[in-house]
Design a protein around this motif. Sequence first.
Motif, PDB file in Angstrom:
ATOM      1  N   HIS A 159       0.822  -1.214   0.000  1.00 39.38           N
ATOM      2  CA  HIS A 159       0.000   0.000   0.000  1.00 39.38           C
ATOM      3  C   HIS A 159       0.858   1.267   0.000  1.00 39.38           C
ATOM      4  CE1 HIS A 159      -3.869  -2.133   0.585  1.00 39.38           C
ATOM      5  NE2 HIS A 159      -3.093  -3.012   1.196  1.00 39.38           N
ATOM      6  N   TYR A 170      -4.514  -6.308  -5.023  1.00 42.85           N
ATOM      7  CA  TYR A 170      -4.874  -6.477  -3.617  1.00 42.85           C
ATOM      8  C   TYR A 170      -6.388  -6.477  -3.520  1.00 42.85           C
ATOM      9  CZ  TYR A 170      -4.826  -6.218   1.415  1.00 42.85           C
ATOM     10  OH  TYR A 170      -5.000  -6.512   2.745  1.00 42.85           O
ATOM     11  N   LEU A 194      -9.287  -6.496  -1.109  1.00 49.15           N
ATOM     12  CA  LEU A 194      -9.690  -6.261   0.268  1.00 49.15           C
ATOM     13  C   LEU A 194     -10.786  -7.236   0.680  1.00 49.15           C
ATOM     14  CD1 LEU A 194      -9.155  -4.236   2.619  1.00 49.15           C
ATOM     15  CD2 LEU A 194     -11.146  -2.962   1.790  1.00 49.15           C
ATOM     16  N   ASN A 195     -10.609  -7.867   1.838  1.00 48.33           N
ATOM     17  CA  ASN A 195     -11.606  -8.838   2.296  1.00 48.33           C
ATOM     18  C   ASN A 195     -11.628  -8.876   3.818  1.00 48.33           C
ATOM     19  OD1 ASN A 195     -10.138 -11.542   3.319  1.00 48.33           O
ATOM     20  ND2 ASN A 195      -8.938 -10.651   1.650  1.00 48.33           N
ATOM     21  N   SER A 199      -8.319 -11.951   5.560  1.00 49.59           N
ATOM     22  CA  SER A 199      -6.857 -11.852   5.590  1.00 49.59           C
ATOM     23  C   SER A 199      -6.429 -10.541   4.949  1.00 49.59           C
ATOM     24  CB  SER A 199      -6.196 -13.035   4.867  1.00 49.59           C
ATOM     25  OG  SER A 199      -6.422 -12.962   3.475  1.00 49.59           O
ATOM     26  N   GLY A 200      -5.143 -10.195   5.176  1.00 50.79           N
ATOM     27  CA  GLY A 200      -4.672  -8.907   4.697  1.00 50.79           C
ATOM     28  C   GLY A 200      -3.279  -8.977   4.115  1.00 50.79           C
ATOM     29  N   VAL A 201      -2.489  -7.945   4.382  1.00 51.22           N
ATOM     30  CA  VAL A 201      -1.174  -7.796   3.772  1.00 51.22           C
ATOM     31  C   VAL A 201      -0.265  -8.978   4.073  1.00 51.22           C
ATOM     32  CG1 VAL A 201       0.930  -6.393   3.781  1.00 51.22           C
ATOM     33  CG2 VAL A 201      -1.312  -5.282   3.751  1.00 51.22           C
ATOM     34  N   ALA A 218      -4.916 -12.185  -0.154  1.00 52.44           N
ATOM     35  CA  ALA A 218      -5.545 -10.916  -0.530  1.00 52.44           C
ATOM     36  C   ALA A 218      -4.670 -10.163  -1.533  1.00 52.44           C
ATOM     37  CB  ALA A 218      -5.775 -10.062   0.710  1.00 52.44           C
TER      38      ALA A 218
END
Length: 354
Positions: free
Chosen positions: A225, A249, A251-252, A255-257, A268
């Motif tokens: 990001h 990426y 977004l959900n 889970s993330g980065v 993600a």
Amino acid sequence: MKTLKGPGIFLSQFIGEQAPFNTLEGLAQWASALGYKALQIPCHHRSIFDLDLASTSQAYCDDITGLLGTYGLVVSELSTHLEGQLIAVHPAHDVAFDGFAPSEVRGDNARRTAWAIESVKKAAAASAKLGLRAHATFSGSLAWPYVYPWPPHNPALLEEAFAELARRWLPVLEEFDRYGVDVCYELHPGEDLHDGVTFERFLAAVNHHPRCNILFDPSHLLLQHIDYLQFIDIYHQRIKAFHVKDAEYQLNGRSGVYGGYQRWIERAGRFRSPGDGQVDFKGIFSKLAQYDFDGWAVLEWECCLKDSDVGAREGAEFIQHHIIPVANRAFDDFAAQHDAASSVRAQLGLKQGA
């Protein structure tokens, strides 16, 4: 203004046991047929490129140049990503990275580090013999296990980690300076140099060494990001190599980065073939043209969905389509007037000599 060069292709993801991917000539013929003009060659496949020989033999390097020239190709850069990684390995990663080293130094951190440093130094000599200006590599990592620390941030630990990283790399940077070749670190999660702030910290630790530069890969910045277009504005003077690699990426709520220890296809953030992700390559190529980047645009194919042959074929077309042949004059030159000082003062309503 200068026009960047391309398309080039990084061979690491395509080298294999079957023809045409098991010899440099086979890879060259394949890449040329797809429209590529340059190869970025990794140094850890001796059957493809013998780094030891290239560092000492101009004749061998001339043979490489001649072979590629037969197919209308040149070398864009050599790569020591794996060797650079081994210059600095935290003990937590010893076993995982040991396989990158020759058998005689495995299990011995000190000997493995020394081997890695000497290997990357050899790439400086080889690059010069091939007439190259830039070299692609990784920084390695001592501090990465503490990237999101618990217990809390320890300034002394990080200061020592970057000081040690600098101590290991300074002799390498000096060797590259002796040969007039830039070291271009790919800013990559897992490496201590993974964003602008960590690059700046390392740059300060190596006394702003002129050979300490950046391999710009927007995919790693997008997944962190980071504004990768502003990144070019900030660091363009240090950007000396360029990987064309896309990412997305999604977004959900699960889970993330950090990826949740999932396979790439389930994360993600994931890598895609150029044009299939979210990277604004029109903006990137425009920025690089604006700042007179005249290096190579090199495809690095790492897609969790698309077939590699399709990605390679589409990648050459994608890069060629995005290269901006820069203008050699301003669009409004036709209206320019080169007036004498007297005329200029008259246009401003000023008297002569006033």
